[in-house]
Motif scaffolding. Structure first.
Motif, PDB file in Angstrom:
ATOM      1  N   ASP A 195       0.818  -1.223   0.000  1.00 18.44           N
ATOM      2  CA  ASP A 195       0.000   0.000   0.000  1.00 18.44           C
ATOM      3  C   ASP A 195       0.848   1.268   0.000  1.00 18.44           C
ATOM      4  OD1 ASP A 195       0.385  -1.264   2.676  1.00 18.44           O
ATOM      5  OD2 ASP A 195      -0.347   0.659   3.393  1.00 18.44           O
ATOM      6  N   ASP A 199      -1.761   2.928  -5.549  1.00 23.48           N
ATOM      7  CA  ASP A 199      -2.833   3.865  -5.227  1.00 23.48           C
ATOM      8  C   ASP A 199      -4.223   3.269  -5.445  1.00 23.48           C
ATOM      9  OD1 ASP A 199      -1.209   6.375  -4.733  1.00 23.48           O
ATOM     10  OD2 ASP A 199      -0.510   5.823  -6.735  1.00 23.48           O
ATOM     11  N   LEU A 200      -4.309   2.232  -6.269  1.00 24.72           N
ATOM     12  CA  LEU A 200      -5.605   1.629  -6.585  1.00 24.72           C
ATOM     13  C   LEU A 200      -5.384   0.211  -7.098  1.00 24.72           C
ATOM     14  CD1 LEU A 200      -8.716   2.239  -6.902  1.00 24.72           C
ATOM     15  CD2 LEU A 200      -8.217   2.763  -9.301  1.00 24.72           C
ATOM     16  N   LYS A 214     -10.340  -7.784  -1.691  1.00 29.10           N
ATOM     17  CA  LYS A 214     -10.798  -6.889  -0.628  1.00 29.10           C
ATOM     18  C   LYS A 214     -10.351  -7.359   0.750  1.00 29.10           C
ATOM     19  CE  LYS A 214     -14.851  -4.678  -2.663  1.00 29.10           C
ATOM     20  NZ  LYS A 214     -16.308  -4.427  -2.519  1.00 29.10           N
ATOM     21  N   LYS A 218      -5.007  -3.188   1.930  1.00 28.56           N
ATOM     22  CA  LYS A 218      -5.422  -1.900   2.481  1.00 28.56           C
ATOM     23  C   LYS A 218      -5.565  -0.869   1.362  1.00 28.56           C
ATOM     24  CE  LYS A 218      -2.931  -2.635   6.866  1.00 28.56           C
ATOM     25  NZ  LYS A 218      -1.845  -2.109   7.733  1.00 28.56           N
ATOM     26  N   PRO A 220      -7.158   0.965  -1.824  1.00 28.65           N
ATOM     27  CA  PRO A 220      -8.521   1.105  -2.349  1.00 28.65           C
ATOM     28  C   PRO A 220      -8.760   0.166  -3.533  1.00 28.65           C
ATOM     29  CG  PRO A 220      -7.573   3.259  -1.929  1.00 28.65           C
ATOM     30  CD  PRO A 220      -6.467   2.266  -1.723  1.00 28.65           C
ATOM     31  N   THR A 389     -17.826   4.726  -5.615  1.00 38.05           N
ATOM     32  CA  THR A 389     -16.615   5.483  -5.331  1.00 38.05           C
ATOM     33  C   THR A 389     -16.551   6.632  -6.323  1.00 38.05           C
ATOM     34  OG1 THR A 389     -15.372   3.977  -6.766  1.00 38.05           O
ATOM     35  CG2 THR A 389     -15.429   3.447  -4.424  1.00 38.05           C
TER      36      THR A 389
END
Length: 433
Positions: A195, A199-200, A214, A218, A220, A389
């Motif tokens: 993490d 960033d994604l 998921k 951590k 997104p 989101t």
């Protein structure tokens, strides 16, 4: 080089990409498209190796036939992907757009500017066309990416990644490690733990993949678990239009996540219409599942085991509902918030359905198969987001950007704007900078 080292270099590349001019990014897209066309034969040969292994697994009952179809990369399919990369050149650069501009005070101006997300990790199953699509989307949006494909497509993914990486290396100023490919589950797990670099994360696959991602990161996560799409045939629906749309939505590409999986028939729609529609679907190879009431209209293979079922093949759940509100309730309860459609000639019903169905795509008189970044004019997509989101539905270029605030001043300090003699803010909307 291990995953942490790749991620560190990719993160550094993301900073360079964020400042690349549009011309450099478009040059990268043209280089990738050209290389894919030149090396099409070797890419398709690599795909044949994966298809052969997968065919054996399907015949042994270890893989579903739908997986084989998703893995298949034909010359026409590859050419469609290449044209999508080329067409992306013509799209406006999503980076550096002024989203809003506000004068806080005279000489103190605040701008909200679109910018790349940074370093994106994409974990996907089967579909090798994901590699060039995401490579093009991240290039145009100024992001670096680490791709992790399924082992069933390893030969194809390796061939595609090699061709694309070599193409990008010919573009002056384009940083190494902007596009990366990893292979194993162990490497995937290592990526999800980083993490500090990523960033994604975007998972493209089934519910089990999304749940795994998921539960183990951590970072997104943006994506969708299932594609349980519905078509509700209202009492005023035109029969010929209904037959055409339902057949397309189920049979045009059954393994796609935007293929219809549940058909809801209004009880007041004429019974001869229902029989005609269902018989038409059966003639096109669709296997129906439903209750005794549906069995009286057409042959069924049995009751529906679970209304939240994504078949991914020519199978369809069928149910009769009393009215539009019951249809909406069923969709919101059992659907996956992907794409759902109403077939009707009644304008009031359209508005009710559009407003009450809680899905990323809500359609009227059109096939659910239109839920696609290319068809939406995004050039391509990194996937479908059913969450709420910053991006929802097909995620294209804009979905791969975020924003930053840029404040331009001339020596202002906060102390002047507090206390009994505080200067007032003007908060006046401005034009673009």
């Amino acid at each position: 080089m291990n995953v942490s080292e790749i991620a560190a270099k990719a993160k550094e590349a993301s900073y360079v990409l964020a400042a690349l001019p549009p011309e450099a990014k478009d040059r990268a897209l043209n280089a990738m498209a050209c290389a894919l066309r030149v090396h099409a034969d070797e890419i398709l040969q690599a795909n044949q190796l994966d298809l052969q292994a997968t065919k054996e697994a399907v015949e042994a009952g270890k893989m579903k036939p739908a997986l084989y179809e998703r893995l298949k990369l034909t010359r026409d399919k590859l050419e469609t992907v290449i044209r999508g990369v080329e067409e992306m050149v013509e799209l406006p650069d999503p980076v550096g757009q002024v989203l809003s501009a506000t004068e806080l005070d005279e000489g103190l101006n605040l701008y909200k500017i679109s910018c790349p997300i940074g370093l994106i990790g994409v974990i996907f199953e089967a579909r090798p066309d994901v590699v060039p699509q995401i490579a093009a989307l991240t290039a145009k949006s100024g992001n670096a990416v680490v791709l992790k494909g399924g082992k069933e497509a390893q030969h194809t993914n390796d061939a595609l990644a090699k061709v694309l990486q070599n193409a990008l290396s010919t573009v002056p100023g384009y940083p190494p490690y902007a596009l990366n490919l990893i292979h194993s589950r162990e490497e995937s797990a290592q990526m999800l733990a980083l993490d500090k670099y990523f960033d994604l994360i975007i998972p493209r696959g089934g519910n089990s993949l999304l749940a795994y991602v998921k539960a183990n990161t951590k970072i997104p996560v943006l994506g969708h678990a299932d594609g349980v799409c519905h078509i509700y045939v209202a009492r005023s629906a035109d029969l010929q239009m209904t037959k055409q749309i339902c057949t397309d939505a189920k049979t045009q590409y059954p393994s796609a996540c935007n293929s219809v999986e549940t058909l809801l028939l209004d009880e007041a729609w004429p019974e001869p219409f229902k029989k005609d529609l269902l018989e038409h679907l059966v003639k096109h190879g669709v296997e129906l599942f439903g209750g005794e009431d549906i069995a009286k209209l057409a042959p069924v293979s049995g009751p529906v085991a679970d209304w939240h079922t994504e078949y991914g093949e020519k199978k369809l759940s069928v149910k009769q509902v009393k009215n539009i509100l019951e249809a909406v309730e069923h969709i919101n309860r059992y659907g996956s918030h992907h794409t759902d459609c109403i077939l009707t000639a009644n304008h009031d019903e359209v508005q009710v359905f559009m407003d009450l169905v809680d899905s990323a795509g809500v359609y009227h008189n059109a096939s659910t198969r239109f839920a696609d970044g290319y068809r939406y004019g995004f050039g391509a997509e990194v996937g479908i987001s059913t969450g709420k989101t910053h991006a929802r539905g097909p995620v294209g270029l804009v979905g791969l950007t975020i924003y930053k605030y840029k404040l331009y001043g001339n020596g202002q300090i906060v102390a002047d704007y507090v206390g009994p003699n505080a200067k007032p803010f003007t908060h006046r909307k401005l034009g673009s900078k």
